[in-house]
Design a protein around this motif. Structure first.
Motif, PDB file in Angstrom:
ATOM      1  N   LEU A   1      27.829 -89.489 -93.301  1.00 51.42           N
ATOM      2  CA  LEU A   1      27.354 -90.765 -92.776  1.00 51.42           C
ATOM      3  C   LEU A   1      26.910 -91.677 -93.913  1.00 51.42           C
ATOM      4  CD1 LEU A   1      26.453 -92.618 -90.430  1.00 51.42           C
ATOM      5  CD2 LEU A   1      24.190 -91.620 -90.740  1.00 51.42           C
ATOM      6  N   ARG A   2      26.135 -91.091 -94.854  1.00 51.06           N
ATOM      7  CA  ARG A   2      25.652 -91.905 -95.968  1.00 51.06           C
ATOM      8  C   ARG A   2      26.819 -92.493 -96.757  1.00 51.06           C
ATOM      9  NH1 ARG A   2      20.302 -91.595 -96.900  1.00 51.06           N
ATOM     10  NH2 ARG A   2      19.138 -89.993 -95.769  1.00 51.06           N
ATOM     11  N   MET A   3      27.879 -91.692 -96.908  1.00 50.32           N
ATOM     12  CA  MET A   3      29.040 -92.214 -97.620  1.00 50.32           C
ATOM     13  C   MET A   3      29.742 -93.279 -96.772  1.00 50.32           C
ATOM     14  SD  MET A   3      30.653 -89.202 -99.922  1.00 50.32           S
ATOM     15  CE  MET A   3      30.874 -87.906 -98.743  1.00 50.32           C
ATOM     16  N   ALA A   4      29.789 -93.065 -95.450  1.00 51.80           N
ATOM     17  CA  ALA A   4      30.467 -94.014 -94.570  1.00 51.80           C
ATOM     18  C   ALA A   4      29.796 -95.384 -94.601  1.00 51.80           C
ATOM     19  CB  ALA A   4      30.500 -93.481 -93.140  1.00 51.80           C
ATOM     20  N   VAL A   5      28.484 -95.428 -94.782  1.00 57.48           N
ATOM     21  CA  VAL A   5      27.819 -96.736 -94.811  1.00 57.48           C
ATOM     22  C   VAL A   5      27.703 -97.275 -96.236  1.00 57.48           C
ATOM     23  CG1 VAL A   5      26.525 -96.321 -92.695  1.00 57.48           C
ATOM     24  CG2 VAL A   5      25.465 -95.816 -94.906  1.00 57.48           C
ATOM     25  N   GLY A   6      28.386 -96.622 -97.171  1.00 54.49           N
ATOM     26  CA  GLY A   6      28.468 -97.221 -98.501  1.00 54.49           C
ATOM     27  C   GLY A   6      27.798 -96.450 -99.616  1.00 54.49           C
ATOM     28  N   GLY A   7      27.271 -95.242 -99.324  1.00 53.96           N
ATOM     29  CA  GLY A   7      26.691 -94.435-100.396  1.00 53.96           C
ATOM     30  C   GLY A   7      27.800 -93.909-101.282  1.00 53.96           C
ATOM     31  N   LYS A   8      27.628 -94.053-102.598  1.00 50.06           N
ATOM     32  CA  LYS A   8      28.635 -93.527-103.523  1.00 50.06           C
ATOM     33  C   LYS A   8      28.361 -92.038-103.726  1.00 50.06           C
ATOM     34  CE  LYS A   8      29.184 -97.780-106.202  1.00 50.06           C
ATOM     35  NZ  LYS A   8      28.214 -98.688-105.563  1.00 50.06           N
ATOM     36  N   GLY A   9      29.401 -91.320-104.177  1.00 47.76           N
ATOM     37  CA  GLY A   9      29.224 -89.897-104.481  1.00 47.76           C
ATOM     38  C   GLY A   9      28.033 -89.685-105.393  1.00 47.76           C
ATOM     39  N   SER A  10      27.893 -90.551-106.386  1.00 48.49           N
ATOM     40  CA  SER A  10      26.799 -90.390-107.348  1.00 48.49           C
ATOM     41  C   SER A  10      25.441 -90.643-106.684  1.00 48.49           C
ATOM     42  CB  SER A  10      27.001 -91.334-108.523  1.00 48.49           C
ATOM     43  OG  SER A  10      27.078 -92.668-108.068  1.00 48.49           O
ATOM     44  N   ASP A  11      25.399 -91.560-105.691  1.00 48.44           N
ATOM     45  CA  ASP A  11      24.140 -91.816-104.973  1.00 48.44           C
ATOM     46  C   ASP A  11      23.699 -90.562-104.223  1.00 48.44           C
ATOM     47  OD1 ASP A  11      24.154 -94.450-105.758  1.00 48.44           O
ATOM     48  OD2 ASP A  11      25.180 -95.146-103.945  1.00 48.44           O
ATOM     49  N   ILE A  12      24.676 -89.942-103.543  1.00 48.35           N
ATOM     50  CA  ILE A  12      24.382 -88.754-102.744  1.00 48.35           C
ATOM     51  C   ILE A  12      23.874 -87.637-103.661  1.00 48.35           C
ATOM     52  CG2 ILE A  12      25.374 -87.034-101.182  1.00 48.35           C
ATOM     53  CD1 ILE A  12      25.538 -89.914-100.097  1.00 48.35           C
ATOM     54  N   LEU A  13      24.603 -87.440-104.740  1.00 45.09           N
ATOM     55  CA  LEU A  13      24.250 -86.388-105.686  1.00 45.09           C
ATOM     56  C   LEU A  13      22.846 -86.626-106.233  1.00 45.09           C
ATOM     57  CD1 LEU A  13      25.375 -83.926-106.927  1.00 45.09           C
ATOM     58  CD2 LEU A  13      26.361 -85.300-108.746  1.00 45.09           C
ATOM     59  N   MET A  14      22.598 -87.876-106.595  1.00 41.72           N
ATOM     60  CA  MET A  14      21.300 -88.242-107.142  1.00 41.72           C
ATOM     61  C   MET A  14      20.194 -87.975-106.124  1.00 41.72           C
ATOM     62  SD  MET A  14      20.607 -89.210-110.031  1.00 41.72           S
ATOM     63  CE  MET A  14      19.634 -90.201-111.108  1.00 41.72           C
ATOM     64  N   GLN A  15      20.445 -88.340-104.879  1.00 47.36           N
ATOM     65  CA  GLN A  15      19.441 -88.130-103.830  1.00 47.36           C
ATOM     66  C   GLN A  15      19.081 -86.650-103.734  1.00 47.36           C
ATOM     67  OE1 GLN A  15      20.698 -89.040 -99.802  1.00 47.36           O
ATOM     68  NE2 GLN A  15      19.121 -87.677 -99.006  1.00 47.36           N
ATOM     69  N   PHE A  16      20.106 -85.808-103.681  1.00 53.03           N
ATOM     70  CA  PHE A  16      19.844 -84.379-103.529  1.00 53.03           C
ATOM     71  C   PHE A  16      19.188 -83.802-104.776  1.00 53.03           C
ATOM     72  CE2 PHE A  16      22.222 -84.890 -99.776  1.00 53.03           C
ATOM     73  CZ  PHE A  16      21.885 -83.828 -98.961  1.00 53.03           C
ATOM     74  N   LEU A  17      19.588 -84.332-105.919  1.00 52.55           N
ATOM     75  CA  LEU A  17      18.982 -83.879-107.165  1.00 52.55           C
ATOM     76  C   LEU A  17      17.502 -84.250-107.180  1.00 52.55           C
ATOM     77  CD1 LEU A  17      19.931 -82.452-109.689  1.00 52.55           C
ATOM     78  CD2 LEU A  17      20.189 -84.663-110.784  1.00 52.55           C
ATOM     79  N   ILE A  18      17.190 -85.484-106.794  1.00 50.27           N
ATOM     80  CA  ILE A  18      15.796 -85.914-106.765  1.00 50.27           C
ATOM     81  C   ILE A  18      15.006 -85.067-105.772  1.00 50.27           C
ATOM     82  CG2 ILE A  18      14.229 -87.830-106.226  1.00 50.27           C
ATOM     83  CD1 ILE A  18      16.504 -89.722-107.173  1.00 50.27           C
ATOM     84  N   GLU A  19      15.608 -84.818-104.602  1.00 53.02           N
ATOM     85  CA  GLU A  19      14.936 -83.963-103.613  1.00 53.02           C
ATOM     86  C   GLU A  19      14.631 -82.599-104.220  1.00 53.02           C
ATOM     87  OE1 GLU A  19      16.530 -83.341 -99.665  1.00 53.02           O
ATOM     88  OE2 GLU A  19      17.307 -85.389 -99.640  1.00 53.02           O
ATOM     89  N   ALA A  20      15.662 -82.014-104.854  1.00 54.11           N
ATOM     90  CA  ALA A  20      15.496 -80.674-105.414  1.00 54.11           C
ATOM     91  C   ALA A  20      14.427 -80.688-106.503  1.00 54.11           C
ATOM     92  CB  ALA A  20      16.816 -80.169-105.965  1.00 54.11           C
ATOM     93  N   ILE A  21      14.436 -81.737-107.320  1.00 51.85           N
ATOM     94  CA  ILE A  21      13.451 -81.814-108.403  1.00 51.85           C
ATOM     95  C   ILE A  21      12.053 -81.951-107.823  1.00 51.85           C
ATOM     96  CG2 ILE A  21      12.608 -83.287-110.286  1.00 51.85           C
ATOM     97  CD1 ILE A  21      15.547 -83.840-111.000  1.00 51.85           C
TER      98      ILE A  21
END
Ligand SMILES: Nc1ncnc2c1ncn2[C@@H]1O[C@H](COP(=O)(O)OP(=O)(O)O)[C@@H](O)[C@H]1O
Ligand SMILES: [Mg+2]
Lengths: 247, 406
Positions: free
Chosen positions: B316-336
């Motif tokens: 969904l996030r990608m469908a509304v315009g999230g880039k692969g790098s945005d998604i990755l960054m989000q999960f990385l920040i969450e994990a950190i």
């Protein structure tokens, strides 16, 4: 003469599953002009969703040309496609696809979070405006589980509107809703269309198609019919004619 | 701006999934805390043994009669009469690697002061004793070599003896006490040393000239021990060899005969005990590593499952315009965020547990900085990696594939 928002030429999409190849789209060509309200009809499995996913840049064609708002999609990178989805397209799904436990306003803000040109204040403002436009001005802080199906789909519509897209793509957006709610949603789409937004609407219900200005009928991955609708029905009027609900 | 948005998104996702966040953190918290606490116990006991031994005098050398391998079954070293005053004098005269030497004769008895009565041990030594044992006086003075020669009836006593035979506030120095009915004048009080690691009260002692103890208390002419200190810790091993040679000559032992005495440096004692505590530490490190591993696997699992679970959300996030790098960054920040918060809480819990163990279970502990660094790093890195890796795979999907994921 208004410009073409969508131009597709001999679009094909096939899926390979093991040794079998499914030809979901077998060479489709059509243009959609700015301000049109097009329904794509066809029985289940005829390739409507496959078609719409490609139009929405969620999927890539196997071959053929696709131009959206003058940009050829073929040459674009994944990131550029994301930007197109973010800035030019509003996509509405049959199953709403809202973030659970997240308020309506935050769901609507989502596309703007991925647009760094929009400030926090502007994001909030635009989300509220979009929700007001779909008639949910008083439900800003409700989460999906606190909203009815029709209301959830309105939130999804508000989300598709919030980035001021050049077109809205809806895949069976009324598929999960009863007739009355469907007509309410269709009347909303007609209003949006009157404001100049191009709409492409996938459905398999013939009465829904009567609300649009043009219908393209697919069968087994090919176009069967493509006709202008000269007697566009008003969804609001049809809604009024429905027998009153006794709840 | 973009990063700020992603941090906001990640933060919202964490708050939204409280249970998942909590479970992930729990793995990290327990992993980190148990490693810190266990290593603190290991380090603590090692340090306490080390400090006990060096309190006893780290270049101290002990000479006992009887062969080294004679167990208590054949009578304790003290009953063997092969160590004589003559031996002591030769050692003192010839062993130039020793800086202090004293004979030791000891025996148990009652310390009596008026109606107060306390069982203790009297040690007959010369004034070198204080240097060898690295202990000072809190009041009065030590007896002198003149006292030794004249077998004076003077004693220096430890704090435990003071506490038990003198009433509060009474100044012991200058008072007369009796040991086994022999009157002694108290001329000094030793500094308090407390218990050593082996539970021995180092303050429960009476010290007198060895001549006095030999003649008036024990009525013996041999020695129970000779203790000495090497001129430096480095010379201790050579000093042991030197003393051994002197004594073999003195005892007229043939090459084939075994020593009828034993000479041991503190060094050996340290290595005996520290090898025990080394083993304890190795054991604890092993247990800690296992709990870290299990914690790591738990983190891995939850991170992996949660990313899989959220593939649709990623779509969904990608469908509304999230880039692969945005998604990755989000999960990385969450994990950190999750890993670091969990790691910090783990450090706090670990330190808390250590304080508890120290104060309520009375085990010596010492928090090693490396244990904090390693456990924190392992958990944080595991958490971050397993948050990042499946997210990277998900973010490489086509939006529609991710959206369709069940
Ligand atoms: N990801 C996919 N993998 C394999 N086959 C697919 C996939 N998506 C769609 N298809 C096939 O393509 C055809 C068209 O599907 P779809 O576009 O979903 O039809 P509609 O939306 O008109 O019901 C169907 O035969 C379907 O099985
Ligand atoms: Mg479909």
């Amino acid at each position: 003469m208004s410009k073409d928002i969508i131009k597709i030429e001999d679009l094909k999409r096939q899926f390979t599953m093991g040794t079998e190849t499914v030809h979901a789209l077998k060479g489709i060509s059509f243009n959609i002009k700015e301000g049109e309200f097009v329904t794509i009809m066809g029985s289940s499995g005829s390739g409507k969703s496959t078609m719409l996913n490609i139009l929405g840049c969620l999927d890539q064609p196997t071959s053929g040309e696709y131009e959206i708002d003058g940009v050829s999609v073929k040459a674009l990178s994944r990131n550029e496609l994301a930007t197109i989805r973010n800035e030019k397209i509003g996509f509405i799904f049959q199953s709403y696809n809202l973030l659970a436990r997240t308020s309506a306003i935050e769901n609507v803000e989502l596309p703007l979070l991925y647009n760094s040109k929009v400030s926090t204040e502007e994001r909030r403002e635009r989300a509220i405006k979009a929700l007001e436009m779909v008639g949910l001005g008083d439900r800003l802080h409700h989460t999906p589980s606190q909203l009815s199906g029709g209301q959830q789909q309105r939130v999804a519509i508000a989300r598709s509107l919030v980035n001021n897209p050049v077109m809205i793509l809806a895949d069976e957006a009324t598929g999960n809703l009863d007739t009355r709610t469907s007509y309410e949603i269709m009347s909303l789409f007609q209003e949006l269309n009157q404001k100049g937004i191009t709409i492409t609407f996938v459905t398999h219900e013939p009465d829904i198609a009567t609300f649009s200005s043009r219908t393209i009928v697919l069968k087994d991955g090919s176009i069967m019919q493509d006709y202008k609708n000269h007697k566009v029905q008003s969804a609001a009027e049809q809604l009024a004619k429905l027998p009153k609900q006794d709840d | 701006m973009r990063l700020l948005n992603l941090i906001k998104i990640a933060f919202k996702a964490i708050v939204l999934n409280k249970m998942r966040t909590l479970l992930t953190m729990l793995g990290i918290i327990i992993g980190v805390a148990s490693v810190i606490a266990m290593l603190a116990i290991g380090e603590g006991s090692k340090e306490s043994i080390r400090s006990t031994i060096s309190n006893m005098g780290s270049n101290m050398i002990t000479i006992q009669p009887g062969a080294d391998d004679r167990g208590p079954a054949r009578g304790s070293g003290g009953d063997v009469q092969t160590l004589t005053l003559q031996n002591y004098e030769v050692i003192k005269a010839q062993a130039d690697l020793l800086s202090y030497v004293t004979p030791v004769v000891n025996g148990g008895g009652q310390v009596i002061n008026g109606s107060n009565n306390w069982p203790s041990t009297i040690y007959g030594v010369n004034p070198d004793y204080l240097e060898i044992k690295v202990v000072g006086l809190q009041s009065g003075s030590m007896f002198t070599n003149v006292d030794v020669q004249s077998a004076s009836k003077v004693v220096v006593i430890g704090q435990t003896v003071v506490d038990n035979v003198f009433s509060d506030g009474q100044e012991p120095v200058g008072q007369m006490i009796r040991f086994n009915n022999i009157p002694f004048k108290v001329i000094g009080v030793l500094e308090e040393k407390g218990e050593n690691t082996f539970g021995q009260d180092q303050d429960d002692v009476v010290i007198a000239p060895y001549t006095t103890v030999q003649k008036r208390i024990l009525a013996i002419d041999y020695l129970n021990q000779v203790i000495a200190s090497a001129i430096s810790e480095d010379d201790a091993a050579d000093a042991v060899t030197q003393v051994t040679e002197i004594l073999r000559t003195e005892h007229k032992l043939l090459d084939a005969e075994e020593d009828d005495f034993s000479v041991r440096s503190m060094e050996e004692l340290i290595s005996t005990f520290s090898s025990t505590s080394e083993m304890l530490t190795v054991l604890l490190v092993a247990v800690a590593s296992i709990s870290l591993l299990i914690g790591g696997i738990g983190i891995m699992n939850i991170m992996y499952v949660s990313v899989k679970e959220r593939t649709k959300e990623i779509g969904l996030r990608m469908a509304v315009g999230g880039k692969g790098s945005d998604i990755l960054m989000q999960f990385l920040i969450e994990a950190i965020l999750i890993s670091i918060t969990g790691g910090l809480l783990g450090v706090i819990l670990g330190l808390g547990a250590t304080v508890f163990i120290e104060n309520f279970l009375n085990w010596p502990t010492s928090v090693a900085l490396y244990s904090i660094v390693i456990s924190f790093a392992v958990c944080a890195i595991t958490g971050i990696f397993f948050g990042w890796y499946p997210a990277r795979k998900a973010s490489a999907l086509d939006p529609i594939t991710a959206l369709r994921y069940e």
